[in-house]
Design an enzyme around this catalytic site. Structure first.
Site, PDB file in Angstrom:
ATOM      1  CE  LYS A   1      -2.072  -1.695   4.160  1.00  0.00           C
ATOM      2  NZ  LYS A   1      -1.739  -2.937   4.146  1.00  0.00           N
ATOM      3  CB  THR A   2       3.759   2.469   2.301  1.00  0.00           C
ATOM      4  OG1 THR A   2       2.471   2.275   3.219  1.00  0.00           O
ATOM      5  CG2 THR A   2       4.501   3.275   2.300  1.00  0.00           C
TER       6      THR A   2
ATOM      7  CG  ASP B   1      -0.062   4.197   6.596  1.00  0.00           C
ATOM      8  OD1 ASP B   1      -0.525   3.375   6.077  1.00  0.00           O
ATOM      9  OD2 ASP B   1       1.484   4.000   7.458  1.00  0.00           O
TER      10      ASP B   1
ATOM     11  CB  THR C   1      -4.169  -2.825   8.172  1.00  0.00           C
ATOM     12  OG1 THR C   1      -4.887  -1.831   9.742  1.00  0.00           O
ATOM     13  CG2 THR C   1      -3.262  -2.576   7.934  1.00  0.00           C
TER      14      THR C   1
ATOM     15  NE  ARG D   1       6.481  -3.688   6.281  1.00  0.00           N
ATOM     16  CZ  ARG D   1       5.338  -3.236   6.157  1.00  0.00           C
ATOM     17  NH1 ARG D   1       4.532  -4.095   6.627  1.00  0.00           N
ATOM     18  NH2 ARG D   1       4.707  -2.158   5.692  1.00  0.00           N
TER      19      ARG D   1
HETATM   20  P1  ADP Z   1       2.081  -1.663   3.123  1.00  0.00           P
HETATM   21  O1  ADP Z   1       1.842  -0.385   2.823  1.00  0.00           O
HETATM   22  O2  ADP Z   1       0.712  -2.477   2.694  1.00  0.00           O
HETATM   23  O3  ADP Z   1       1.973  -2.716   4.647  1.00  0.00           O
HETATM   24  P2  ADP Z   1       4.448  -1.454   1.928  1.00  0.00           P
HETATM   25  O4  ADP Z   1       4.247  -1.178   0.954  1.00  0.00           O
HETATM   26  O5  ADP Z   1       5.400  -0.593   2.769  1.00  0.00           O
HETATM   27  O6  ADP Z   1       3.731  -2.279   2.475  1.00  0.00           O
HETATM   28  O7  ADP Z   1       5.606  -3.256   1.565  1.00  0.00           O
HETATM   29  C1  ADP Z   1       6.946  -3.154   2.432  1.00  0.00           C
HETATM   30  C2  ADP Z   1       8.182  -3.567   1.581  1.00  0.00           C
HETATM   31  O8  ADP Z   1       7.640  -5.263   0.853  1.00  0.00           O
HETATM   32  C3  ADP Z   1       7.948  -3.127   0.836  1.00  0.00           C
HETATM   33  O9  ADP Z   1       9.100  -2.150   1.263  1.00  0.00           O
HETATM   34  C4  ADP Z   1       9.100  -3.559  -0.198  1.00  0.00           C
HETATM   35  O10 ADP Z   1      10.343  -3.466  -0.350  1.00  0.00           O
HETATM   36  C5  ADP Z   1       8.241  -4.957  -0.957  1.00  0.00           C
HETATM   37  N1  ADP Z   1       6.967  -4.980  -1.577  1.00  0.00           N
HETATM   38  C6  ADP Z   1       5.841  -4.059  -0.941  1.00  0.00           C
HETATM   39  N2  ADP Z   1       4.997  -5.111  -2.322  1.00  0.00           N
HETATM   40  C7  ADP Z   1       5.971  -4.960  -3.528  1.00  0.00           C
HETATM   41  C8  ADP Z   1       5.661  -5.333  -4.873  1.00  0.00           C
HETATM   42  N3  ADP Z   1       4.070  -5.012  -5.378  1.00  0.00           N
HETATM   43  N4  ADP Z   1       6.397  -5.679  -5.650  1.00  0.00           N
HETATM   44  C9  ADP Z   1       8.255  -5.966  -5.095  1.00  0.00           C
HETATM   45  N5  ADP Z   1       8.250  -4.810  -3.621  1.00  0.00           N
HETATM   46  C10 ADP Z   1       6.810  -4.744  -2.967  1.00  0.00           C
END
Ligand code: ADP
Length: 358
Positions: free
Chosen positions: A95-96, A140, A189, A248
């Site tokens: 998401k981030t 977020d 989430t 992650r």
């Molecule tokens: P969320 O915001 O959903 O908790 P993040 O965007 O922070 O998740 O993702 C966590 C980590 O996972 C990122 O720092 C990245 O390294 C990896 N990641 C997430 N989605 C992808 C993707 N589609 N392709 C490659 N790496 C990804």
């Protein structure tokens, strides 16, 4: 006014602390990398080196990816602000990453806020008044915003204006302030906790689902190259299999396996090294860790397999119910290890069998 840090997003180490946001610090469209403004108490990013910075570097989630590309393309052609976007899904699914890649693709600035720190409308005002034309404000954990903040956001999202109350009591007056047209990207989430009026103000709502093993294996191989780890394809596939469908977690497992390979082997990650490393961390063949298994065991042993309310399980495990709902249950539900009934959580035959064997 919250303190901000300006981050040149090309390098996540490259922080430039300033006491306040400098609205003049904007970048033009072809001025890549985009500057991100991050509150000093902002989102911790321990994954900076591996986080994709451009959207084409993202792996998987092809449906979401294609729709976002179309929205970006149309926005650029019309030279209008992108419609507001809401990303929802379990932690660690991107998401981030999506949210911070989008402003880079658009070549616009991006401010980052966390819903938990937006306790009153006044906390939101600096972000809104600093928002440049067509820029992005990423919020977020948007479900953690207070109701009053949410309501304050409605006219900002709909008509790019806010109502400011100046003074107190009989002398109080309301000023209507016009904002620059901008985009809110929200991540949560718990989409279910958002009020319907807030949800409806997002023109795009994108749900991120767990990744198939093949996508995770690709992410692991790409990140192993970034970390200069020599990894065999079967080892990458095994780490992917044990990463709970979550990039992650895949990154964390890869980092641990890398350390293990350096310390206990010759640095090369083979299938055998990967399995031994994960066994040492008590990550089982389904990718479940100690906390996941404890959750299943508590339901089995203490509550006879359920049904049981999540609060009771959380209390027995001595963890916050939110941790179970956000971080533990989504993957167990997805893997059909538990089911949710109106009377609570229940283990499936598959979970009971898994606990018996592992
Ligand atoms: P969320 O915001 O959903 O908790 P993040 O965007 O922070 O998740 O993702 C966590 C980590 O996972 C990122 O720092 C990245 O390294 C990896 N990641 C997430 N989605 C992808 C993707 N589609 N392709 C490659 N790496 C990804």
């Amino acid at each position: 006014m919250p303190r901000h840090t300006l981050l040149s997003s090309q390098s996540d180490d490259d922080f430039d602390s300033r006491s306040s946001f400098d609205p003049g610090a904007s970048f033009s469209e072809d001025d890549i990398p985009t500057r991100l403004t991050i509150p000093a108490d902002g989102i911790p990013d321990d994954d900076g080196a591996l986080r994709p910075t451009r959207i084409h570097e993202m792996i998987g989630q092809r449906d979401v990816y294609e729709r976002i590309l179309i929205a970006i393309d149309a926005t650029q052609k019309r030279r209008e602000p992108l419609g507001h976007i809401l990303f929802d899904g379990p932690p660690g699914l991107g998401k981030t990453t999506f949210s911070t890649c989008i402003p880079r693709e658009l070549g616009v600035s991006c401010q980052i806020a966390s819903g938990a720190t937006l306790k009153a409308p006044k906390d939101l005002i600096p972000y809104l008044t600093n928002a440049e034309e067509r820029s992005v404000l990423f919020i977020d954990e948007i479900h953690r915003m207070q109701k009053a903040v949410e309501e304050f956001l409605y006219p900002a999202m709909e008509d790019f204006r806010i109502d400011l109350v100046i003074g107190e009591g009989s002398g109080a007056r309301t000023i209507n302030m016009q904002l620059k047209p901008f985009t809110i990207i929200g991540a949560t989430t718990r989409a279910g906790l958002l009020s319907a009026p807030l949800r409806d103000r997002f023109t795009m709502r994108e749900h991120l689902d767990f990744y198939p093993e093949s996508d995770l294996a690709l992410i692991i191989e790409r990140n192993a190259a970034k970390l200069r780890v020599d990894i065999s394809p079967d080892a990458a596939a095994e780490i992917a299999r044990r990463s709970r469908g979550t990039p992650r977690i895949a990154n964390n497992r890869l980092r641990w396996v890398r350390d293990y390979a350096v310390s206990r082997a010759d640095g090369k990650v083979t299938l055998d090294v990967a399995c031994r490393a994960m066994q040492m961390q008590e990550i089982d063949v389904l990718g479940l860790d100690r906390q996941d298994r404890k959750y299943l065991e508590v339901i089995l042993r203490v509550f006879n397999g359920g049904p049981v309310g999540v609060e009771a399980v959380a209390h027995t495990m001595n963890v916050a119910p939110d941790t179970l709902v956000d971080e533990v249950e989504p993957f167990l539900l997805r893997s059909e290890l538990i089911v949710r009934s109106p009377r609570g959580r229940m283990l499936t035959e598959k979970a009971i069998e898994h606990l018996r064997l592992h």
